[in-house]
Design a protein around this motif. Structure first.
Motif, PDB file in Angstrom:
ATOM      1  N   ALA A   1       0.836  -1.206   0.000  1.00 23.70           N
ATOM      2  CA  ALA A   1       0.000   0.000   0.000  1.00 23.70           C
ATOM      3  C   ALA A   1       0.873   1.260   0.000  1.00 23.70           C
ATOM      4  CB  ALA A   1      -0.916   0.017   1.218  1.00 23.70           C
ATOM      5  N   ASN A   2       0.412   2.252  -0.733  1.00 17.71           N
ATOM      6  CA  ASN A   2       1.062   3.575  -0.742  1.00 17.71           C
ATOM      7  C   ASN A   2      -0.017   4.588  -1.127  1.00 17.71           C
ATOM      8  OD1 ASN A   2       2.395   5.964  -1.457  1.00 17.71           O
ATOM      9  ND2 ASN A   2       4.231   4.861  -2.078  1.00 17.71           N
ATOM     10  N   ASP A   3      -0.280   5.546  -0.227  1.00 20.53           N
ATOM     11  CA  ASP A   3      -1.369   6.495  -0.470  1.00 20.53           C
ATOM     12  C   ASP A   3      -0.886   7.818  -1.058  1.00 20.53           C
ATOM     13  OD1 ASP A   3      -3.471   4.847   0.324  1.00 20.53           O
ATOM     14  OD2 ASP A   3      -3.064   5.246   2.439  1.00 20.53           O
ATOM     15  N   ASN A   4       0.255   7.809  -1.740  1.00 19.76           N
ATOM     16  CA  ASN A   4       0.759   9.026  -2.381  1.00 19.76           C
ATOM     17  C   ASN A   4       0.102   9.274  -3.740  1.00 19.76           C
ATOM     18  OD1 ASN A   4       2.483   9.686  -0.302  1.00 19.76           O
ATOM     19  ND2 ASN A   4       4.196   8.551  -1.162  1.00 19.76           N
ATOM     20  N   PHE A   5      -0.743   8.383  -4.193  1.00 18.73           N
ATOM     21  CA  PHE A   5      -1.474   8.592  -5.444  1.00 18.73           C
ATOM     22  C   PHE A   5      -2.874   8.032  -5.279  1.00 18.73           C
ATOM     23  CE2 PHE A   5       0.867   4.673  -5.671  1.00 18.73           C
ATOM     24  CZ  PHE A   5       0.037   3.767  -6.297  1.00 18.73           C
ATOM     25  N   ASP A   6      -3.816   8.556  -6.082  1.00 15.90           N
ATOM     26  CA  ASP A   6      -5.234   8.221  -5.877  1.00 15.90           C
ATOM     27  C   ASP A   6      -5.643   6.899  -6.502  1.00 15.90           C
ATOM     28  OD1 ASP A   6      -5.789  10.456  -4.370  1.00 15.90           O
ATOM     29  OD2 ASP A   6      -6.265  11.689  -6.110  1.00 15.90           O
ATOM     30  N   GLY A   7      -5.374   6.734  -7.776  1.00 17.60           N
ATOM     31  CA  GLY A   7      -5.844   5.517  -8.431  1.00 17.60           C
ATOM     32  C   GLY A   7      -4.773   4.936  -9.323  1.00 17.60           C
ATOM     33  N   GLY A   8      -4.975   3.678  -9.703  1.00 20.57           N
ATOM     34  CA  GLY A   8      -3.984   3.021 -10.542  1.00 20.57           C
ATOM     35  C   GLY A   8      -2.991   2.250  -9.697  1.00 20.57           C
ATOM     36  N   PHE A   9      -1.829   1.977 -10.269  1.00 18.83           N
ATOM     37  CA  PHE A   9      -0.827   1.195  -9.538  1.00 18.83           C
ATOM     38  C   PHE A   9       0.553   1.512 -10.077  1.00 18.83           C
ATOM     39  CE2 PHE A   9      -2.136  -1.151 -13.224  1.00 18.83           C
ATOM     40  CZ  PHE A   9      -1.026  -1.834 -13.678  1.00 18.83           C
ATOM     41  N   ARG A  10       1.544   1.073  -9.333  1.00 13.62           N
ATOM     42  CA  ARG A  10       2.931   1.199  -9.747  1.00 13.62           C
ATOM     43  C   ARG A  10       3.589  -0.162  -9.580  1.00 13.62           C
ATOM     44  NH1 ARG A  10       3.810   6.889  -6.546  1.00 13.62           N
ATOM     45  NH2 ARG A  10       2.870   8.189  -8.137  1.00 13.62           N
ATOM     46  N   ILE A  11       4.566  -0.409 -10.421  1.00 11.95           N
ATOM     47  CA  ILE A  11       5.322  -1.662 -10.330  1.00 11.95           C
ATOM     48  C   ILE A  11       6.744  -1.298  -9.925  1.00 11.95           C
ATOM     49  CG2 ILE A  11       6.260  -3.618 -11.636  1.00 11.95           C
ATOM     50  CD1 ILE A  11       3.319  -3.907 -11.444  1.00 11.95           C
ATOM     51  N   ALA A  12       7.235  -1.989  -8.883  1.00 13.00           N
ATOM     52  CA  ALA A  12       8.635  -1.807  -8.470  1.00 13.00           C
ATOM     53  C   ALA A  12       9.350  -3.126  -8.736  1.00 13.00           C
ATOM     54  CB  ALA A  12       8.714  -1.439  -6.998  1.00 13.00           C
ATOM     55  N   LEU A  13      10.513  -3.033  -9.373  1.00 13.14           N
ATOM     56  CA  LEU A  13      11.297  -4.232  -9.682  1.00 13.14           C
ATOM     57  C   LEU A  13      12.603  -4.217  -8.887  1.00 13.14           C
ATOM     58  CD1 LEU A  13      10.973  -4.263 -13.574  1.00 13.14           C
ATOM     59  CD2 LEU A  13       9.611  -5.533 -11.930  1.00 13.14           C
ATOM     60  N   ASN A  14      13.093  -5.390  -8.601  1.00  9.20           N
ATOM     61  CA  ASN A  14      14.423  -5.556  -7.979  1.00  9.20           C
ATOM     62  C   ASN A  14      14.589  -4.685  -6.732  1.00  9.20           C
ATOM     63  OD1 ASN A  14      14.868  -7.191 -10.218  1.00  9.20           O
ATOM     64  ND2 ASN A  14      15.839  -5.551 -11.374  1.00  9.20           N
ATOM     65  N   ASN A  15      13.677  -4.910  -5.781  1.00  7.14           N
ATOM     66  CA  ASN A  15      13.709  -4.183  -4.499  1.00  7.14           C
ATOM     67  C   ASN A  15      13.691  -2.662  -4.676  1.00  7.14           C
ATOM     68  OD1 ASN A  15      13.793  -6.491  -2.817  1.00  7.14           O
ATOM     69  ND2 ASN A  15      15.974  -6.748  -3.349  1.00  7.14           N
ATOM     70  N   GLY A  16      12.879  -2.206  -5.601  1.00  3.43           N
ATOM     71  CA  GLY A  16      12.739  -0.756  -5.794  1.00  3.43           C
ATOM     72  C   GLY A  16      13.794  -0.151  -6.687  1.00  3.43           C
ATOM     73  N   GLY A  17      14.594  -0.992  -7.351  1.00  2.00           N
ATOM     74  CA  GLY A  17      15.632  -0.468  -8.241  1.00  2.00           C
ATOM     75  C   GLY A  17      15.048   0.237  -9.456  1.00  2.00           C
ATOM     76  N   ALA A  18      13.825  -0.134  -9.850  1.00 10.69           N
ATOM     77  CA  ALA A  18      13.167   0.516 -10.991  1.00 10.69           C
ATOM     78  C   ALA A  18      11.678   0.606 -10.694  1.00 10.69           C
ATOM     79  CB  ALA A  18      13.410  -0.292 -12.257  1.00 10.69           C
ATOM     80  N   TYR A  19      11.102   1.726 -11.078  1.00 13.59           N
ATOM     81  CA  TYR A  19       9.659   1.940 -10.880  1.00 13.59           C
ATOM     82  C   TYR A  19       8.995   2.202 -12.226  1.00 13.59           C
ATOM     83  CZ  TYR A  19       9.716   2.345  -5.781  1.00 13.59           C
ATOM     84  OH  TYR A  19       9.816   2.071  -4.438  1.00 13.59           O
ATOM     85  N   TYR A  20       7.818   1.644 -12.381  1.00 13.99           N
ATOM     86  CA  TYR A  20       7.010   1.902 -13.569  1.00 13.99           C
ATOM     87  C   TYR A  20       5.651   2.389 -13.091  1.00 13.99           C
ATOM     88  CZ  TYR A  20      10.812  -0.459 -15.793  1.00 13.99           C
ATOM     89  OH  TYR A  20      12.066  -0.800 -16.218  1.00 13.99           O
ATOM     90  N   ASP A  21       5.287   3.591 -13.546  1.00 12.32           N
ATOM     91  CA  ASP A  21       4.116   4.275 -13.015  1.00 12.32           C
ATOM     92  C   ASP A  21       2.897   4.057 -13.913  1.00 12.32           C
ATOM     93  OD1 ASP A  21       2.430   5.912 -11.626  1.00 12.32           O
ATOM     94  OD2 ASP A  21       3.684   7.708 -11.735  1.00 12.32           O
TER      95      ASP A  21
END
Length: 201
Positions: A156-176
């Motif tokens: 969970a992360n409430d810094n954005f309202d809707g949708g999702f984010r993908i984090a790869l390799n322990n947060g090494g890369a984020y896809y919004d």
């Protein structure tokens, strides 16, 4: 004696008439010169007034044309901005509609499947806001289990309202894939096309 007196009178008359004629001619010439000077000054003043009026008229015409051009540009800019705002609202409504429907869980599963097939992705974290996580957790996890995908974390992360984010390799890369990011991406893609259509119209 009388003859001399008469000659003297004639001479005085002659001299007087000549003097008067000379003075009259001088007065007439001076009057002509003054009249010519007055006419020349009046003409110069009239030319100056005419030139000033012409310059002022040209300035006013140019100023009016510039104002009309600027008003046209402002109207076009306002229209484009209105169309862009309307486009963003429509895109936002459609993205929010997809992200609030049953399709949303399937979308997350498809994206995770895509990343899971990537050899560079050692671990995958799906980040959702708290409300979406609570409502989708069971559906997403069961769909992922059915597809035998392991090592996937929901967070969970409430810094954005809707949708999702993908984090790869322990947060090494984020896809919004948040609603805001997707709306921005679609707007940036569509805005030049809309602008081109407006120019062609």
């Amino acid at each position: 004696m009388e003859i001399q007196l008469q000659e003297l009178i004639d001479q005085i008359k002659k001299d007087g008439v000549e003097a008067a004629e000379t003075e009259a001619e001088a007065i007439i010439n001076e009057a002509k010169d003054k009249a010519q000077k007055i006419v020349a000054e009046a003409k110069a003043e009239a030319d100056k007034i005419l030139s000033t009026a012409k310059a002022e008229n040209e300035r006013m015409v140019k100023s009016s044309e510039d104002a009309i051009r600027q008003a046209g540009r402002n109207l076009l800019i306002y229209f484009r901005e209105s169309v862009t705002r309307e486009l963003n609202l429509i895109i936002g409504e459609n993205v929010n509609e997809v992200y609030s429907s049953e399709v949303f869980a399937q979308l997350i599963v498809k994206v995770v499947e895509g990343w899971a097939g990537n050899s560079d992705a050692e671990d995958i974290t799906v980040i959702l806001n708290s409300n979406d996580l609570n409502s989708l957790e069971k559906a997403v996890l069961s769909a992922l289990k059915e597809r035998m995908l392991k090592g996937i974390t929901l967070k969970a992360n409430d810094n954005f309202d809707g949708g999702f984010r993908i984090a790869l390799n322990n947060g090494g890369a984020y896809y919004d894939y948040s609603a805001e990011a997707v709306v921005d991406m679609l707007s940036n893609y569509l805005s030049p096309k809309v602008t081109k259509l407006l120019k062609e119209a």
